[in-house]
Design a protein around this motif. Structure first.
Motif, PDB file in Angstrom:
ATOM      1  N   LEU E  26       0.831  -1.207   0.000  1.00  9.62           N
ATOM      2  CA  LEU E  26       0.000   0.000   0.000  1.00  9.62           C
ATOM      3  C   LEU E  26       0.867   1.259   0.000  1.00  9.62           C
ATOM      4  O   LEU E  26       0.658   2.179  -0.788  1.00  9.62           O
ATOM      5  N   GLY E  27       1.832   1.266   0.913  1.00 12.68           N
ATOM      6  CA  GLY E  27       2.692   2.435   1.043  1.00 12.68           C
ATOM      7  C   GLY E  27       3.456   2.706  -0.233  1.00 12.68           C
ATOM      8  O   GLY E  27       3.508   3.841  -0.709  1.00 12.68           O
ATOM      9  N   LEU E  28       4.024   1.644  -0.808  1.00 15.42           N
ATOM     10  CA  LEU E  28       4.779   1.825  -2.038  1.00 15.42           C
ATOM     11  C   LEU E  28       3.873   2.337  -3.153  1.00 15.42           C
ATOM     12  O   LEU E  28       4.276   3.184  -3.950  1.00 15.42           O
ATOM     13  N   SER E  29       2.640   1.832  -3.184  1.00 12.08           N
ATOM     14  CA  SER E  29       1.722   2.288  -4.228  1.00 12.08           C
ATOM     15  C   SER E  29       1.458   3.775  -4.075  1.00 12.08           C
ATOM     16  O   SER E  29       1.472   4.529  -5.049  1.00 12.08           O
ATOM     17  N   VAL E  30       1.208   4.188  -2.829  1.00 11.81           N
ATOM     18  CA  VAL E  30       0.945   5.606  -2.589  1.00 11.81           C
ATOM     19  C   VAL E  30       2.145   6.439  -3.007  1.00 11.81           C
ATOM     20  O   VAL E  30       2.020   7.450  -3.712  1.00 11.81           O
ATOM     21  N   PHE E  31       3.307   5.960  -2.591  1.00 11.67           N
ATOM     22  CA  PHE E  31       4.520   6.688  -2.941  1.00 11.67           C
ATOM     23  C   PHE E  31       4.668   6.786  -4.455  1.00 11.67           C
ATOM     24  O   PHE E  31       4.906   7.855  -5.015  1.00 11.67           O
ATOM     25  N   LEU E  89       6.415  16.612  -1.578  1.00 10.78           N
ATOM     26  CA  LEU E  89       7.478  15.622  -1.710  1.00 10.78           C
ATOM     27  C   LEU E  89       8.847  16.287  -1.614  1.00 10.78           C
ATOM     28  O   LEU E  89       9.766  15.755  -0.991  1.00 10.78           O
ATOM     29  N   LEU E  90       8.949  17.475  -2.194  1.00 12.31           N
ATOM     30  CA  LEU E  90      10.231  18.182  -2.142  1.00 12.31           C
ATOM     31  C   LEU E  90      10.610  18.480  -0.694  1.00 12.31           C
ATOM     32  O   LEU E  90      11.711  18.147  -0.251  1.00 12.31           O
ATOM     33  N   ILE E  91       9.660  19.089   0.006  1.00 11.32           N
ATOM     34  CA  ILE E  91       9.923  19.387   1.412  1.00 11.32           C
ATOM     35  C   ILE E  91      10.228  18.103   2.160  1.00 11.32           C
ATOM     36  O   ILE E  91      11.173  18.004   2.933  1.00 11.32           O
ATOM     37  N   GLY E  92       9.402  17.089   1.894  1.00  8.47           N
ATOM     38  CA  GLY E  92       9.585  15.806   2.562  1.00  8.47           C
ATOM     39  C   GLY E  92      10.987  15.263   2.342  1.00  8.47           C
ATOM     40  O   GLY E  92      11.683  14.922   3.295  1.00  8.47           O
ATOM     41  N   PHE E  93      11.412  15.253   1.105  1.00  4.82           N
ATOM     42  CA  PHE E  93      12.700  14.622   0.829  1.00  4.82           C
ATOM     43  C   PHE E  93      13.869  15.471   1.301  1.00  4.82           C
ATOM     44  O   PHE E  93      14.821  14.942   1.869  1.00  4.82           O
ATOM     45  N   LEU E  94      13.756  16.774   1.097  1.00  2.00           N
ATOM     46  CA  LEU E  94      14.864  17.618   1.557  1.00  2.00           C
ATOM     47  C   LEU E  94      14.999  17.533   3.064  1.00  2.00           C
ATOM     48  O   LEU E  94      16.097  17.367   3.601  1.00  2.00           O
ATOM     49  N   GLY E 270       0.165   6.758   3.505  1.00  2.00           N
ATOM     50  CA  GLY E 270       0.986   5.887   2.667  1.00  2.00           C
ATOM     51  C   GLY E 270       2.374   5.722   3.252  1.00  2.00           C
ATOM     52  O   GLY E 270       2.881   4.614   3.389  1.00  2.00           O
ATOM     53  N   PHE E 271       2.967   6.860   3.618  1.00  2.00           N
ATOM     54  CA  PHE E 271       4.321   6.780   4.153  1.00  2.00           C
ATOM     55  C   PHE E 271       4.351   6.138   5.531  1.00  2.00           C
ATOM     56  O   PHE E 271       5.324   5.478   5.893  1.00  2.00           O
ATOM     57  N   THR E 272       3.289   6.355   6.301  1.00  2.00           N
ATOM     58  CA  THR E 272       3.230   5.683   7.600  1.00  2.00           C
ATOM     59  C   THR E 272       3.146   4.175   7.396  1.00  2.00           C
ATOM     60  O   THR E 272       3.834   3.408   8.077  1.00  2.00           O
TER      61      THR E 272
END
Lengths: 329, 581, 316, 334, 292
Positions: E26-31, E89-94, E270-272
């Motif tokens: 599920l998480g990977l799909s969301v990602f 996603l940008l904020i998340g990854f940075l 998803g990430f959780t």
């Protein structure tokens, strides 16, 4: 003589808490010195204010001193319970905050109590029944709750129950100018509390379910659970006396750390529901750029978290016999 | 100046005359009779004059205070919504009274002023605690007070209270330091119980008397806090106004009840409640459900307005706004903005109608000056800078700002447009302006700052931290202070002059205007000032958003409308006039 | 009648790579008042084996076939409740890692008491008295009944474990590597205690260990396990004197002794096989010095010789 | 240093301070120490295997690590191959570690699970720049692997440790050491975590390496029975001290210290006909020996404790040829 | 076989392991969903999300032209949601990179060296851990001003202690593992030990933590923006909510509120899920329990 056992543990924790609080004070002081611009200018945004008046205010707020002197003055003032004067309300910050504390406590203590009890219960069931449909359901539900920012949750609940269904009020702590007294007033408050409490409960419950569940799973892997089974104990007795008691230890520890995190929900929910507590005050302080107040609320939150952590630590020390008698931490 | 004597002395004379007429023994001689008749005629003339004055004043007072007319019913509770951010947190006499939305509506209900600005369209000067006043030079002012005014705790209002307030309130919080009540130390004199005189630092030449918008505080309560007026929590908010404070819950609500003993007669409404809501939406829902009757100060947003139109028992009152929005150009910083042609092109390049349509759904009017068009001093002949892309392009082409690299943007015409993050409407406008200016090859980058930094930047143009800023103020009809935005640094402007504009002609006209007592001459100066500003464009005045007030009409009638809507810092009249149907 | 009969027991762990045949067709019997030592190297299935005796096999492990008949009843078929009642008074067990086998937040006394109260209708006071006696039985002062596990050393904890296991007078005691990891002197003391207890309580014991010497000192009978199977079962004396299976022999030779002359060391070449795909035929054949063709094809069956059971093609 | 001595250790001590809280630091002046290694002296000869035997907590493991300076000694001298180990700087340590090496107890833990066998071996080669070029490195690694009987080397080349059996892992561990051609190897319980059937293989390997390369070994173990198989001499440790040191057979057959005697008695014998003897000593090893000893540290458990044992700590005295005992009851030999 | 290839194989193995976990899938799909959306934003029936529309289009409900309706400047909500995923996603990854970098460094160094260094670093870590996060974020965001970079910074400030703690505890247990000592014994330098021996073993755990930090960052962006501390010139989910909340058109135009909330929730959820799956998979015995 070195203190042994619980007393020593407690003293150590208390000392650590004091150190942390001092560090928080320093940080708090420094962050606000990083601000761009002149705080007095910010306080009196009106350019009509004369230079003399500004000078006067600068002196009044002790901002004419060098940084080190300001820090000492800040410390000294703190010891006297003086957190400065709110730019916005022109009152002592401590007073402003003190006015809001009861409302926040009412909301938070209620919500957290419900959340912790329910969370632990559901988490324990989930962990115990791990792999079953019930577990999947609880786990998925709590992860979902956990993933919804508290403010969104608040907005959603408010949209549904206050806007569309009109079952609950649109916010606030009581009906304005109702003249309710005594029981009637408290009933009114309870009615107003419902949605904010539910929002906070929903948000935290996930946290506790997850914590308890994973702690429970770890505990269930332990050999003493097998020992208990080998003794022929009833499942419920194993759950209660062996699994849960041990599983709760990490939950207790996590509770302390979580409090730092828990504050977030308070701010969001109080903001959405216009609850006159410290969380709402933080929001207003931000909106009004009332830095002394922001500084004060931050300090209060931080100190509250440290103290709550201390209490949690002490509770932990008390319930974990390994610490109670003074062995390894 | 309307009267030279106090209302009181007139009344005394009139009463004396009447008593003479009724109490005199029958005349004995024709001479005596003639003499008496002459006296009577004289007295009657005086009486008539006095009566006229009384009637006039009573009418004014009635208008002002909602003097009970027989057919108007008393009673009812008015619930006024505010958003939580506007809520009053304390009753301290600080800038929150003056600057917060709820605060500046709150105190005029509880406290009287010496005089009050009347409602639209004339915004007349009306007596309040003072029945009359006089000044020769605009510096020394004598106010004659009414003798029947009583504070909520039963203590009469006297000159002492006024003197105390005028002396101390400006020190309470710098926010109260209006130019029109800055006095020399010790210059406030109590002449007698009901006469007070004070000398200002600077003359006031306007048609507005001194000491506008100052709540008269009870000296007997505040005196212990003279050193620091802010140290008094003022929990009971004892004033002499038409409403009394019943309950105050910080950040939740303010609950007023009618002051039965008000000198002008009690207001129609029994109770007024200012209540706070967590969001705009909550406020609108409350209004729809009847939990609130109206929204205080800011009204509703344009997008929400249509939700209220056509609803049963609701009316949407749209008033011209009190706020103006303009662009402030930093003329200190060495940019092409220093070129008037560029500023002109920018003004021509902005489609204000579209901004009004988009950001305000048509609920705004274009504006061309710091003075509203409905005010007499407004110069009707100002250049209008109507949207004209071709003209704007032409101006820029002629001025040599070309697009050499063909990227659609002119060389060097890249500016930063500053806006604070909290101002949603201005942000919307800024977004649109950015889009529009791109059409004429001006590349705007929108920089959003928090409010403090924003103010810090725009009020110090010489720090070169900004290029163009979107700015807003609410001048009000009594808006002389607005011109401080234009006073050059050389002439002691500083601070306010965010454009760093320097025009000696303007400074001269401004000083002359301020000192001028003659109304026509003043207007002439103001015409000149407006023209200078509009031609030189240190500030490009854009538009003036309307105030949209959805109100409930099921219970009440008599909402009073001024510029800025039914409830603003210049308009407490709704609370005085509103009554049951 | 035998106390315990294990018949053709098969326990497999089902994984994506295939079934791990942890216990593959094992049969043995244990008579009352006997001690059986189960010897095997790590991963030979001995722990799975005893977990099955307590019916503790959890997914993905599954008992595929076989019976475990304890006192005439197949414990694999009885209800959960009956099984629960059997644990403790019927079959008791001491686990390998005493370090973690005691509940750290409960006093040792309570841990004994709760078991007694679960199975016997005695008052709390009686139960505590019994618990105290149990502690004293294993050589721990009764005063320490209110102590928590972390206040004991490793050897003491193992004693507590024994006290718990014997609290309800079990009819069969299973000891899973009870002395592994303990220092020699402590180990010796525990072994002494165990043999004392055995004599005193007449306890049938299954003793699981990888240590030849420990079995030699404690058990009357030995079963040697290799790769999920029992390869030889005999009385201790005869096995040690003359091991019949090549694996038993090699094991004996590779075990150093402190007594007697310093002998030449002999290791068994290779390593124990994995249980997913054990060698075809005799599972020991890749390491067997006497390997024959038949060993690579056919699995040897148990054969009786001189009162012992051996599964080897060499045995005729 | 005698001629054929590889290592000489004199009066080596390691005291670990007991961790205390801030308040305790303030309130008690004297810091408490755990005397992990307390005044130990011995020497190792070329090609000799010296065993250190004792129960857990006796300091034998600490001792091994001090020799390699993995733990800094509190005091004492370590003289290895003519150099004073205790005074080496970082760089010199690296060259020391080329000559003195260690084999670890836990074959599961001593190999990085994220690296394959050849990488693990290559690390050693690269750190000490033993070879030039990849081919030469590969050659060295291959030789070492085959030396420890991981043949053919290619089969193990790209295997992760998790895919090796315990014995194979330990061989990789030995191979990694062997590549350096050390003079002295400290083997810390090298077989205690291995299956019985492969233990002897490892011991055989150790013996063979000694015979082939003349490597001296310090064999640290709790198990006298296996120590007997490999060691030339055995030192018995108790609470950080050597209580008896003698050639292996002397220790086994003629133990003089009561503790040694108890240890030998306690070792289980794989012979059901041998009657069990209970060990005469009582009590347990104290978990943390923090007190400063002014008596024989074994006396509280000693069945023969005399008055004298309470009063002074007996020194290690020579009682026979190469046989030293630290016991009051022992008589000095010439 | 090169090291890189082996690492890739390992990663592939890990990925496959994740696919055996329902939440992992599920998480990977969301990602994957959001990654695709963010990457291909311009091709997803979007217009410039910041560009105003025409008056008639102000606040119109979803229709065939504006799939999710429009906001109060007639901007397409669909486009804003799509482009908002880039910001999140940008904020998340940075934030994750910064957090993991700082956290791991502190964790590695304090765990590896121990002693005074550890004491000091851990005190600091504990201190930061105990700071109430949202107030700290608010204070910092208020002090630093509205900008997504500041949000990245602020999230990292409050998140790194958790990463540091986790890494440290892992390092502590790894340090005890003999392979580190073995390596040191061979003569490896400290930096070699830390970065070549210990770190590869911490990486999977860092990954689990990193996944959770993404949720923290997305959440922080949403909350800070909602509270008015975001950057109004950036199109993000939090800013959408902020504007909707401020405008008073929330009830009137649920299509303005629901999509960003749903996006935030789905992304965080998803990430959780992914984080839960990763830490489950990393637990020793996962394979055994699942019969893999």
């Amino acid at each position: 003589m070195p203190l042994k056992g619980f007393a020593g543990f407690a003293t150590r924790k208390a000392l650590a808490a004091v150190t942390t609080i001092f560090a928080i004070i320093c940080l708090n002081f420094l962050i606000f010195r990083l601000l761009p611009g002149d705080p007095i200018r910010m306080m009196f945004r009106d350019p009509r204010v004369s230079a003399e008046q500004l000078q006067l205010m600068t002196e009044k707020f002790g901002l004419d001193k060098p940084l080190w002197g300001q820090f000492l003055a800040y410390l000294q003032a703190l010891f006297q319970g003086d957190l400065g004067i709110s730019f916005w309300q022109k009152r002592a910050v401590l007073e402003v905050i003190a006015d809001r504390i009861p409302q926040t406590l009412l909301l938070v203590v209620t919500a957290l109590t419900i959340a912790i009890i329910l969370g632990i219960l559901l988490g324990a069931i989930s962990g115990w029944k791990s792999g079953t449909r019930l577990d999947t359901f609880i786990l998925t539900a709590s992860l979902s709750m956990y993933s919804i920012p508290a403010f969104s949750l608040g907005i959603i609940l408010m949209l549904i129950f206050a806007f569309y269904l009109s079952i609950f009020p649109l916010g606030g702590i009581s009906t304005p100018a109702s003249g309710f007294t005594g029981l009637g007033y408290w009933r009114d408050v309870l009615w107003h509390m419902f949605l904010p409490t539910i929002s906070i409960v929903f948000w935290y419950i996930g946290e506790y379910v997850l914590l308890t569940r994973s702690s429970m799973l770890d505990t269930l892997d332990q050999d003493y659970i097998t020992t208990a089974r080998a003794k022929g104990l009833k499942e419920f007795a194993i759950l209660r006396n062996h699994a849960l008691r041990n599983a709760l230890l990490p939950v207790v520890t996590a509770t302390g750390i979580n409090l730092a995190f828990a504050v977030a929900g308070i701010i969001e929910v109080e903001t959405v529901f216009s609850w006159p507590g410290i969380g709402r005050l933080v929001y207003d302080a931000v909106m009004k750029r009332d830095y002394p107040l922001l500084q004060g609320t931050f300090l209060v939150f931080a100190v509250a978290v440290v103290l709550a952590n201390l209490v949690v630590d002490l509770i932990y020390g008390f319930i974990d016999p390994r610490i109670k008698v003074g062995k390894a931490e | 100046m309307r009267t030279k004597k106090g209302l009181l002395s007139l009344l005394v004379v009139a009463l004396l005359a009447l008593s003479l007429v009724t109490a005199c023994p029958a005349p004995t001689t024709t001479e005596e009779v003639e003499q008496l008749n002459a006296t009577i005629a004289d007295l009657e003339a005086q009486l008539a004059a006095a009566n006229a004055t009384i009637v006039d004043l009573e009418a004014q007072l009635a208008a002002a205070m909602g003097e009970p007319a027989e057919e108007i019913a008393y009673g009812g509770r008015l619930d006024v919504g505010f958003t939580a951010g506007e809520g009053l947190e304390t009753l301290l006499c600080d800038s929150n009274w003056q600057y917060t939305e709820m605060g500046c509506v709150f105190w005029p209900l509880v406290y009287d002023q010496l005089w009050i600005m009347g409602p639209a369209p004339d915004y007349e000067v009306l007596p309040m605690l003072a029945t009359s006043w006089e000044t020769e030079d605009g510096i020394t002012w004598t106010f004659y007070l009414r003798e029947d005014a009583v504070f909520h705790d039963g203590v009469p209002v006297t000159a002492e209270d006024v003197a105390f307030t005028i002396e101390n309130l400006p020190n309470a919080d710098p926010a109260w330091a209006f130019t029109d009540i800055i006095t020399e130390p010790g210059s406030v004199k109590v002449i007698d119980d009901y006469t007070v005189e004070f000398t200002l630092e600077q003359s006031i030449g306007t048609r507005w008397p001194a000491a506008y918008w100052a709540p008269i505080l009870p000296k007997h309560i505040w005196e212990p806090y003279t050193d620091d007026m802010l140290s008094f929590s003022n929990d009971e908010a004892i004033g002499s106004g038409p409403y009394k404070l019943k309950e105050f819950k910080a950040a939740q609500y303010v609950w007023f009840e009618a002051n039965e003993d008000y000198w002008g007669g009690r207001p129609y409404l029994d109770e007024v409640v200012f209540r706070t809501y967590g969001s705009e939406d909550a406020q609108y829902m409350a209004l729809k459900s009847g939990e609130a009757d109206m929204i205080g100060y800011l009204g509703c947003s344009a997008v929400a307005a249509e939700d209220f139109i056509g609803l049963e028992d609701m009316e949407v009152i749209v008033s011209p706004g009190i706020g103006l929005q303009w662009l402030s150009f930093n003329l200190y910083k060495d940019t092409p903005l220093q070129d008037l042609e560029v500023r002109k092109a920018i003004m021509y390049g902005i489609d204000r109608d579209r901004v009004i349509e988009m950001a305000f759904l048509g609920y705004a009017q274009t504006a061309d000056s710091f003075i509203y068009p409905e005010v007499a001093e407004h110069n009707p002949n100002l250049p209008q800078y109507a949207y004209d892309v071709d003209l704007a392009n032409e101006i820029l082409d002629n001025a040599g700002y070309l697009d050499s690299d063909g990227d659609g943007m002119r060389d060097d015409l890249t500016f930063e447009l500053l806006a604070p993050s909290d101002w949603t409407d201005e942000l919307k406008a800024a977004t649109l302006i950015k889009e529009q200016l791109a059409e004429i090859g001006i590349d705007i980058s929108l920089t959003v700052l928090d409010l403090d930094t924003y103010y810090e930047y725009i009020y110090t143009p010489e720090e070169e931290e900004y290029e163009i800023a979107i700015a807003t103020e609410e001048p009000g009809p009594h808006g002389e202070w607005m011109w401080e935005f234009c006073r050059s640094y050389e002439a002691g402007g500083e601070g306010w002059n965010t454009a760093y504009w320097a025009n000696p002609d303007f400074d001269e006209a401004l000083d002359a205007m301020l000192a001028e007592v003659d109304v026509e001459q003043r207007t002439a100066y103001l015409y000149e000032m407006q023209m200078l500003m509009a031609e030189d464009l240190p500030y490009g005045v854009l538009y003036r958003p309307d105030l949209i007030n959805p109100v409930r009409t099921d219970e009440f009638e008599g909402y009073v409308e001024t510029m800025g809507g039914i409830s603003t810092w210049i308009n407490p009249w709704t609370y005085f006039e509103l009554h049951l149907k | 009648m035998a106390l315990l009969e294990v018949e053709h027991l098969k326990i497999y762990y089902f994984t994506r790579q295939g079934a791990v045949k942890a216990v593959d067709d094992i049969s043995f019997t244990l008579d009352k008042d006997k001690t059986l030592g189960l010897i095997g190297e790590s991963g030979c299935g001995k722990t799975t084996m005893v977990f099955a005796l307590m019916r503790f096999v959890a997914p993905p492990g599954r008992i595929v076939a076989g019976k475990i008949i304890f006192e005439g009843r197949d414990i694999l078929t009885i209800s959960d409740k009956e099984m629960r009642r059997l644990r403790g008074p019927g079959i008791a067990m001491v686990f390998q890692s005493a370090q973690n086998a005691l509940n750290p937040v409960m006093t040792v006394g309570k841990q004994i008491v709760e078991e007694i109260l679960e199975h016997e209708s005695v008052t709390k006071e009686e139960a505590w008295e019994r618990a105290r006696k149990q502690l004293e039985l294993v050589g721990i002062s009764g005063d320490r009944i209110k102590s928590y596990p972390h206040e004991f050393s490793g050897g003491m904890k193992q004693r507590v474990m024994i006290a718990i296991a014997t609290a309800c007078n079990p009819r069969l005691l299973i000891l899973d590597e009870p002395v592994t990891g303990l220092d020699v002197i402590v180990q010796r003391q525990l072994l002494t205690l165990l043999s004392d207890l055995r004599e005193e309580l007449h306890l049938p014991i299954i003793f699981i260990t990888h240590d030849l010497a420990v079995v030699a000192e404690t058990c009357g009978e030995v079963a040697v396990m290799y790769a999920g199977k029992i390869v030889e079962q005999a009385s201790t004396v005869s096995l040690y004197k003359e091991p019949a299976h090549p694996y038993s022999q090699a094991l004996m030779k590779s075990y150093p002794s402190i007594k007697g002359k310093k002998g030449k060391l002999r290791s068994i070449p290779g390593a124990p096989p994995g249980l997913t795909n054990p060698p075809v035929g005799c599972r020991f054949h890749p390491r067997c010095p006497y390997v024959m063709d038949i060993c690579r094809q056919e699995e040897p069956i148990f054969k009786q010789r001189d009162g012992r059971l051996v599964a080897c093609h060499l045995i005729k | 240093m005698e001629k054929d001595e590889v290592l000489r250790v004199e009066n080596l001590k390691k005291y670990f301070p007991v961790r205390k809280g801030l308040l305790q630091l303030i309130s008690s002046r004297e810091r408490e120490y755990v005397h992990a290694v307390d005044d130990v002296s011995f020497s190792v000869h070329e090609g000799e295997i010296l065993g250190f035997i004792g129960e857990s907590g006796c300091g034998k493991t600490t001792l091994g690590r001090i020799l390699l300076r993995l733990i800094e000694p509190s005091s004492g001298q370590i003289c290895f191959d003519g150099i004073d180990v205790t005074s080496l700087n970082r760089k010199e340590l690296k060259s020391l570690r080329r000559k003195m090496q260690m084999i670890f107890q836990d074959p599961h833990g001593s190999l990085n699970p994220r690296r394959v066998v050849s990488e693990i071996m290559r690390q050693t080669v690269q750190i000490h720049r033993l070879a030039e070029g990849k081919a030469e490195e590969d050659e060295l690694i291959r030789n070492a692997l085959e030396e420890v009987e991981l043949k053919p080397a290619e089969e193990f080349w790209n295997r992760y440790p998790i895919l090796l059996s315990g014995g194979q892992r330990q061989r990789v561990g030995i191979g990694r050491v062997l590549i350096l051609q050390p003079k002295l190897v400290i083997a810390d319980e090298p077989i205690s975590m291995l299956d019985v059937s492969v233990r002897m293989g490892i011991l055989e390997l150790l013996l063979r390496l000694r015979d082939r390369f003349g490597i001296s070994l310090i064999y640290i173990s709790h198990d006298l029975a296996t120590a007997r198989c490999v060691c030339d001499r055995i030192a018995i440790m108790y609470l950080g001290k050597i209580v008896e040191i003698a050639p292996t057979e002397d220790i086994i057959n003629n133990p003089l210290h009561p503790y040694t005697q108890a240890l030998i008695l306690a070792v289980p014998v794989p012979d059901p006909t041998v009657k069990l003897h209970d060990v005469p000593i009582k009590g347990y090893v104290p978990l943390t020996p923090t007190e400063v000893f002014s008596s024989c540290r074994f006396h509280p458990r000693c069945p023969y404790a005399l008055e004298k044992c309470h009063q002074e700590e007996p020194p290690l005295i020579k009682v026979g040829h190469d046989h030293y005992v630290a016991c009051t009851r022992a008589t000095k030999a010439n | 076989m090169s090291t890189v290839r082996r690492r890739l194989t390992e990663a592939w193995g890990f990925f496959q392991l994740l696919l055996t976990h329902r939440m992992g899938v599920l998480g990977l799909s969301v990602f994957a969903l959001f990654a695709i959306i963010a990457l291909f934003a311009p091709f997803l029936h979007t217009v410039d999300p910041g560009k105003s529309g025409v008056v008639e289009n102000i606040l119109i409900p979803p229709n065939s032209q504006f799939w999710l309706g429009t906001d109060d400047l007639a901007r397409d909500i669909w486009s804003q949601v799509i482009y908002g995923s880039r910001i999140s996603l940008l904020i998340g990854f940075l934030a994750t990179i910064l957090t993991i970098f700082v956290g791991s460094l502190v964790g590695l160094i304090s765990g590896f060296y121990g002693g005074k260094i550890e004491e000091v670093l851990m005190r600091i870590t504990d201190f930061f851990m105990m700071l109430p996060q949202l107030p700290l974020m608010i204070v910092l965001a208020a002090v630093l001003g509205p900008s997504i970079w500041n949000i990245v910074f602020v999230v990292s400030i409050v998140s790194w202690p958790f990463a540091a703690r986790i890494v440290r505890s892992q390092v502590l247990s790894l340090k005890e593992r003999a392979f580190v000592e073995a390596s040191r014994c061979i003569g490896a330098s400290d930096s070699f030990l830390i970065f070549s021996e210990i770190m590869p073993n911490v990486v999977p755990l860092m990954f689990a933590e990193a996944v959770l930090i993404v949720t923290e960052a997305v959440y922080a962006e949403a909350v800070l923006s909602f509270l008015g501390l975001g950057d109004p010139t950036t199109v993000s989910w939090g800013m959408m909510l902020h504007f909707a909340f401020e405008s008073g058109a929330m009830v009137k135009a649920p299509w303005w509120v629901v999509p960003p909330i749903v996006s935030i929730v789905v992304l965080i959820l998803g990430f959780t899920f992914l984080g839960t799956a990763v830490s489950d998979v990393l637990k020793p015995g996962y394979k055994e329990k699942r019969g893999l």
